[in-house]
Structure formats: C-alpha cells, structure tokens
Design an enzyme around this catalytic site. Sequence first.
Site, short mmCIF file in Angstrom:
data_model
loop_
_atom_site.label_atom_id
_atom_site.label_comp_id
_atom_site.label_asym_id
_atom_site.label_seq_id
_atom_site.Cartn_x
_atom_site.Cartn_y
_atom_site.Cartn_z
N ARG A 161 -1.81 30.74 1.51
CA ARG A 161 -1.80 32.21 1.71
C ARG A 161 -0.37 32.75 1.72
NH1 ARG A 161 -6.42 31.01 0.94
NH2 ARG A 161 -8.27 31.90 1.94
N SER A 235 -10.87 37.31 5.75
CA SER A 235 -10.27 36.66 6.92
C SER A 235 -9.12 37.51 7.44
CB SER A 235 -9.72 35.28 6.55
OG SER A 235 -10.73 34.46 6.05
N GLU A 331 -3.45 37.44 8.47
CA GLU A 331 -3.36 37.26 7.02
C GLU A 331 -3.26 38.62 6.33
OE1 GLU A 331 -6.37 37.11 3.83
OE2 GLU A 331 -6.49 35.00 4.39
P1 FAD Z 1 -4.20 44.89 -1.94
O1 FAD Z 1 -4.97 44.81 -0.68
O2 FAD Z 1 -4.24 46.17 -2.68
O3 FAD Z 1 -2.70 44.49 -1.67
C1 FAD Z 1 -2.38 43.35 -0.90
C2 FAD Z 1 -0.84 43.18 -0.86
O4 FAD Z 1 -0.36 42.87 -2.15
C3 FAD Z 1 -0.11 44.46 -0.46
O5 FAD Z 1 1.03 44.10 0.27
C4 FAD Z 1 0.27 45.09 -1.78
O6 FAD Z 1 1.43 45.92 -1.72
C5 FAD Z 1 0.56 43.87 -2.61
N1 FAD Z 1 0.28 44.06 -4.04
C6 FAD Z 1 -0.93 44.29 -4.61
N2 FAD Z 1 -0.82 44.33 -5.95
C7 FAD Z 1 0.49 44.14 -6.23
C8 FAD Z 1 1.24 44.10 -7.44
N3 FAD Z 1 0.66 44.24 -8.63
N4 FAD Z 1 2.58 43.90 -7.35
C9 FAD Z 1 3.18 43.75 -6.16
N5 FAD Z 1 2.52 43.79 -4.98
C10 FAD Z 1 1.20 43.98 -5.02
N6 FAD Z 1 -8.51 36.18 -0.08
C11 FAD Z 1 -8.45 34.86 -0.37
O7 FAD Z 1 -7.36 34.32 -0.63
N7 FAD Z 1 -9.56 34.09 -0.38
C12 FAD Z 1 -10.78 34.58 -0.11
O8 FAD Z 1 -11.77 33.85 -0.12
C13 FAD Z 1 -10.89 35.95 0.21
N8 FAD Z 1 -12.08 36.50 0.52
C14 FAD Z 1 -12.17 37.83 0.83
C15 FAD Z 1 -13.42 38.37 1.12
C16 FAD Z 1 -13.56 39.71 1.42
C17 FAD Z 1 -14.93 40.27 1.74
C18 FAD Z 1 -12.42 40.55 1.41
C19 FAD Z 1 -12.57 42.03 1.68
C20 FAD Z 1 -11.16 40.03 1.14
C21 FAD Z 1 -11.03 38.65 0.84
N9 FAD Z 1 -9.78 38.06 0.55
C22 FAD Z 1 -9.70 36.74 0.22
C23 FAD Z 1 -8.55 38.87 0.60
C24 FAD Z 1 -8.27 39.68 -0.69
O9 FAD Z 1 -9.40 39.75 -1.49
C25 FAD Z 1 -7.13 39.05 -1.50
O10 FAD Z 1 -5.97 38.96 -0.72
C26 FAD Z 1 -6.84 39.86 -2.77
O11 FAD Z 1 -5.96 39.15 -3.60
C27 FAD Z 1 -6.22 41.22 -2.48
O12 FAD Z 1 -6.17 41.95 -3.67
P2 FAD Z 1 -5.98 43.52 -3.72
O13 FAD Z 1 -5.78 43.90 -5.13
O14 FAD Z 1 -7.10 44.18 -3.01
O15 FAD Z 1 -4.64 43.69 -2.90
N1 EPU Z 2 -16.28 28.44 11.87
C1 EPU Z 2 -16.83 28.64 13.13
N2 EPU Z 2 -17.14 29.91 13.49
C2 EPU Z 2 -16.93 30.97 12.68
C3 EPU Z 2 -16.34 30.78 11.41
C4 EPU Z 2 -16.02 29.49 11.03
O1 EPU Z 2 -17.02 27.69 13.89
O2 EPU Z 2 -17.26 32.08 13.08
C5 EPU Z 2 -15.98 27.06 11.44
C6 EPU Z 2 -16.97 26.62 10.36
O3 EPU Z 2 -18.13 26.08 10.94
C7 EPU Z 2 -16.19 25.54 9.64
C8 EPU Z 2 -14.75 26.09 9.72
O4 EPU Z 2 -14.72 27.02 10.80
O5 EPU Z 2 -16.24 24.33 10.34
C9 EPU Z 2 -14.29 26.74 8.43
O6 EPU Z 2 -15.14 27.84 8.11
P1 EPU Z 2 -15.37 28.36 6.61
O7 EPU Z 2 -15.69 27.22 5.70
O8 EPU Z 2 -16.31 29.50 6.69
O9 EPU Z 2 -13.97 28.86 6.13
P2 EPU Z 2 -12.79 29.63 6.87
O10 EPU Z 2 -11.74 28.66 7.25
O11 EPU Z 2 -13.35 30.48 7.96
C10 EPU Z 2 -11.43 29.98 4.69
C11 EPU Z 2 -10.64 31.09 4.08
C12 EPU Z 2 -11.55 32.04 3.32
C13 EPU Z 2 -12.25 31.25 2.21
C14 EPU Z 2 -13.06 30.12 2.86
C15 EPU Z 2 -13.68 29.20 1.82
C16 EPU Z 2 -8.64 31.43 5.37
C17 EPU Z 2 -7.95 32.27 6.37
N3 EPU Z 2 -9.89 31.80 5.08
O12 EPU Z 2 -12.27 30.56 5.67
O13 EPU Z 2 -10.76 33.05 2.73
O14 EPU Z 2 -13.11 32.08 1.47
O15 EPU Z 2 -12.17 29.30 3.67
O16 EPU Z 2 -12.70 28.44 1.20
O17 EPU Z 2 -8.08 30.47 4.88
C18 EPU Z 2 -9.81 35.21 3.06
O18 EPU Z 2 -8.71 34.68 2.92
O19 EPU Z 2 -9.95 36.44 3.25
C19 EPU Z 2 -11.02 34.37 3.03
C20 EPU Z 2 -12.24 34.85 3.21
#
Ligand code: FAD
Ligand code: EPU
Length: 335
Positions: A161, A235, A331
């Site tokens: 991240r 997250s 994050e």
């Molecule tokens: P924004 O929120 O618009 O911007 C984020 C940051 O990046 C800001 O600081 C912004 O200034 C900067 N930025 C954006 N675009 C540019 C650019 N072109 N040039 C320079 N700076 C820029 N993230 C994960 O890693 N894994 C996941 O599994 C994951 N799951 C998610 C699930 C949900 C339901 C949600 C809502 C979010 C999740 N995220 C996850 C977080 C998010 O989706 C990512 O961080 C995504 O890359 C953000 O993209 P955005 O375009 O919305 O960025």
């Molecule tokens: N867990 C709990 N309680 C909860 C949530 C999770 O006990 O409420 C435990 C789960 O049982 C498991 C462990 O935590 O043992 C990990 O949970 P999970 O697999 O759901 O993944 P996570 O660590 O909670 C991360 C990323 C997600 C990504 C998933 C899948 C981060 C901060 N988050 O979540 O990314 O989608 O793994 O790879 O690394 C994001 O960055 O926004 C995001 C959603």
Amino acid sequence: MIEKNIPLQAFNTFGFNEIAEEFARFNSSEELTELLQHNKNKPLFILGGGSNILLTKKVEGLVLKNDIKGIKIIEENDDFVIVESGAGEIWHNFVLHCIKQNWSGIENLSLIPGSVGASPMQNIGAYGVEIKDVFAYLLAYNIASEEIEKFDAEQCKFGYRESIFKQSLKGKYVICHVAFKLSKQAIKNTTYGAIEDELNKLGITDPSIQDISKAVIAIRQSKLPDPALIGNAGSFFKNPIVPETIVDTLKEIYPDIPNYPSATGMKKLAAGWLIEKAGWKGKSYGNYGVHKNQALVLVNYGGSTGKEVFDLSSEIIRDIKTKFNIELEREVNIM
Ligand code: FAD
Ligand code: EPU
C-alpha cells in the site's frame, strides 16, 4: 473550464459533501499543462474516482479530475503484451478489457474501485496480487518542471500500500498513463485460500482467468459494502507489519491471531481481526460506524461528516494501541 464552489458528494465513495473551491477536468496531458500554467502556485488536488479519500473539510485551491482515457498496445509477442491505459480509465473496466483479450495478471484485482491512474499510488493489491507484479511503467507530469517523466517499477518504490508518490514525491506529479506487462498464458494465481474455496463451490477445477475474476468478485461482494449503497473507502487502515517477536507474544494470549509472512523477521497482522477483537465490529453511531461484516471498513450510512469518521478512526487507533500495543496506520488519504 474552471468552476467555483463545486460540491464533491458525487466524487468520493464515502459520499461526503465537502466543497471544492475550484474544480476542473482534464482529458489529456496537454489540457493538464494548460490548466496548470494558468493556475500556478494554487494548492492542487488530483482526483481519480475518490475511492481512497476522506474529505473532512472544504478543499482549498483547485481540484483536478483526471479524465484521460484510452487503452493501447505498446508491445506484443506470443508470450506477453504491454498495454498502456489513460489514468482516467475506470480500473475495473480496464481489468475486464484485459480479461476479454485473455491477457492475464490483473484478474485477481477485479472490482477494486477507482481509476487506473491511482493504482500505482498505493500499489493496489488484493487476493495475492499487487500491481507491482505486472507493472511496466508510468508516465507522470512533473508539476514543477512541466515535463512528462517515465518511471519504472524500481523508481516507483512500491511496497505494501505504498509508493514514492505517497512519500517523497507526494503532490509533485500527476500520473497520466500507466502500462502493465500482461501474460498471454493464464497465470492462475489461486493461492489465496478464499479463491480456491469459491471455485470449489462453483465446481470449477481448472479455472480460466474469467473464472478467477468471477470468484474474486463474488468474495468481494460478500464481504465489502458497495459504495453505491453504503459510503466507504474500503479498508480504512493498513494491516500492521510488526516484528515476529511481537506476534509470538500476542500468540501467547491469542493463539488464533491471524498472521502472514512479510519481510525477514517481520509478520503482517490482520487489522480487521484486531478491531473486531477489541469490540468495534458493527458499532454504529447513527449515521456512521464500523461495518458489520468487515471491521477494517468504516462507513457513512448517510448524513454523517468526514470529521466524525476521522474522529472514530482516531478512537480505534487509540484503543488498539491500548489493548494490543499495536499502532494502526490509516490507509485512506485524509483531506
Ligand atoms: P482517489 O481516491 O481519487 O485518490 C487517491 C489518492 O491518489 C489521492 O491522494 C489522489 O490525489 C491521488 N491520485 C489519484 N489519481 C492520481 C493521479 N492520476 N496522479 C496523481 N495522484 C493521483 N484498494 C486496494 O489496494 N485493494 C483493494 O482491495 C481495495 N478495495 C476497495 C474496496 C472498496 C469498496 C473501496 C471503496 C476502496 C477499495 N480500495 C482498495 C481502495 C481504492 O479503491 C484504491 O486505493 C484506488 O486505487 C483508488 O483510486 P481512485 O481513483 O478512487 O483514487
Ligand atoms: N478479519 C476478522 N474480522 C474482520 C475482518 C477480517 O477477523 O472484521 C480477519 C479474517 O478472518 C482474516 C483476516 O482478518 O483472517 C484477513 O481478512 P480479509 O481476507 O478479509 O482481508 P483484509 O486483511 O481485511 C486485505 C486488504 C483488502 C483486500 C483483501 C483481499 C488491506 C488493508 N486490506 O483486507 O484491501 O481486498 O485483503 O486481499 O490490506 C483495501 O485496501 O481497501 C482493501 C479492501
């Protein structure tokens, strides 16, 4: 065109209604250059899909929404393709496009919200893959020199991240294009346990990359709230990476504490588990709270403020420090 006092509710997945002092869109690096030349010395905020930000107050200065579109092949042979995408493409649409062409490498990153341009910012990751694994290069506009520069993976300093754009180069570049090296042979990364379970449930033993994408989508939909229905930014905290010795000590009290391999001598803990164990999961304060299925996700049920969610995150950080002596890090980008 620069507009004044634009509400940002539709531009962030938390749905907070803060105002941008000024707002404009750009759909090419030339348009961006022009906008910036006429607006020197203003605070700038580059906006993608707004899925990783928490707006806590009015955004002073100029918010620039990246709308650079287009996907093109840069290099191709029998084994791989290097494909470049405009930063303003929607990440999941880009993933689906690649899957359709049978280009493998990002199917595990299906359904992550946001834009392609933000994907390198925090080296997005899920289900055993991070974009650093398939990253070729990015093209970014240097705000000070007004030049486009090319960055390879090493220069981006990707980590969990993390990238250089969240650290020493924060606010200095606008990412305009990102390129990925994808494989024409399916890589089939199903090591993340939940994917295997999901495929077994569907009776699939030899999955295609389409099957893997579908499995990832099903898992995500079962765990994470849909921002179209409940405001959130995924997250809210990172999973903490701590010395193994700390994990050993915690294991004496909590033998079932989830922990994962990390750098030598370090382990990754699950922040969601810590937050749940501390009693926060599902806690609601009327119109905001901690999600009931995933304690790592803070939510806006509608009508709360970013400041309230920020204060809740501070409470959680304090409590986890008191109960486990672990320092959680946010994050989400706080504005
Ligand atoms: P924004 O929120 O618009 O911007 C984020 C940051 O990046 C800001 O600081 C912004 O200034 C900067 N930025 C954006 N675009 C540019 C650019 N072109 N040039 C320079 N700076 C820029 N993230 C994960 O890693 N894994 C996941 O599994 C994951 N799951 C998610 C699930 C949900 C339901 C949600 C809502 C979010 C999740 N995220 C996850 C977080 C998010 O989706 C990512 O961080 C995504 O890359 C953000 O993209 P955005 O375009 O919305 O960025
Ligand atoms: N867990 C709990 N309680 C909860 C949530 C999770 O006990 O409420 C435990 C789960 O049982 C498991 C462990 O935590 O043992 C990990 O949970 P999970 O697999 O759901 O993944 P996570 O660590 O909670 C991360 C990323 C997600 C990504 C998933 C899948 C981060 C901060 N988050 O979540 O990314 O989608 O793994 O790879 O690394 C994001 O960055 O926004 C995001 C959603």
